[in-house]
Design an enzyme around this catalytic site. Sequence first.
Site, mmCIF file in Angstrom:
data_model
loop_
_atom_site.group_PDB
_atom_site.id
_atom_site.type_symbol
_atom_site.label_atom_id
_atom_site.label_comp_id
_atom_site.label_asym_id
_atom_site.label_seq_id
_atom_site.Cartn_x
_atom_site.Cartn_y
_atom_site.Cartn_z
ATOM 1 N N ASP A 196 0.856 -1.175 0.000
ATOM 2 C CA ASP A 196 0.000 0.000 0.000
ATOM 3 C C ASP A 196 0.901 1.236 0.000
ATOM 4 O OD1 ASP A 196 -2.467 1.450 0.267
ATOM 5 O OD2 ASP A 196 -1.968 1.752 2.377
ATOM 6 N N ASP B 241 -0.321 5.154 0.985
ATOM 7 C CA ASP B 241 -0.616 6.067 2.097
ATOM 8 C C ASP B 241 -0.542 5.330 3.422
ATOM 9 O OD1 ASP B 241 -1.165 8.356 0.500
ATOM 10 O OD2 ASP B 241 -3.156 7.579 0.052
#
Length: 318
Positions: free
Chosen positions: A4, A6
Amino acid sequence: MLADLDGVVYTGPQVIDGAIDALDQLAREGKSLAYVTNNASRSPEDVATHLRELGAPATTEQVFGSALAGAVLLAGEVATGAKVLVVGSQFLADSVRAQGLVVVPTSDDRPDAVIQGFSPALCWKDLAEAAYAIAAGATWVATNVDMTLPQERGFAPGNGALVAAVAAATGKSPLVAGKPEAALFETAARHSGVDRPLVVGDRLDTDILGGNRAGMSTVLVLTGVDSVQTALGARSDERPNYLIRSLGELYEEYPAITADDGAYSCGAAVARVSGSTVRISGHEDDLNSWRAACAAWWAAHPDKTQDAAPEIVFTTAG
């Protein structure tokens, strides 16, 4: 590895300590790396450029986002040439057009469908137009339902919060394309040519749940939304295989967790469950204490379907 962005690689404009070094080491060792993001506001080219500006290894082909996943899902729900109201970024609109669909500006155009993705430029009028079209019967697709978006100053409302506003106004629920659905992870793994990918994320309800649904090993990092406390109380399908403080610990040897007559040990920490309480012999600031606690609580509640944190008692001062 499927990472991922953020809350894992960066938070807002700031790179997270140790993340770039870990990603560089993956590249040096020739290991496959893909970025799997629910952010539908930017194109893969923009995301890869941003990552390179931060110092991370990244190509356009390594970025898999929910905008494309949403457009593909929508194309399977409506006929070619169908009219679509796009609530989101220009890239999301371009992705919809690439599927042979026609983008229209308002609900007055009687769209066959609405696709909703995050953009910082969205306003009340955009959500209202979506609500009018959905209430009139338009098919509704959401690129993702992340409730929050990590920023340098804290957590801001994510696409899920905006989707929830439209759901409250219409009484309807969308089809969801991105995490926590398995398809985005499966697509990234397939294009990366890996059979046993490792999913790394900061959110239990998207990264970890989606990775688990895809049958992949999952790692929760503690640099974003979720914490050791929320991990401990997580539902069965949102429990990660591993807990690390940050991506910078990716190459550190993971400690073994052993069980002996109800006592779960990790390093010097030992945890036991008594009713609704987890008793931990260890220091509160030692991640091994929480690893042991998770192992003990999860073993005692293997099929938990609701978030419910136990009472935590440390018998050694933290």
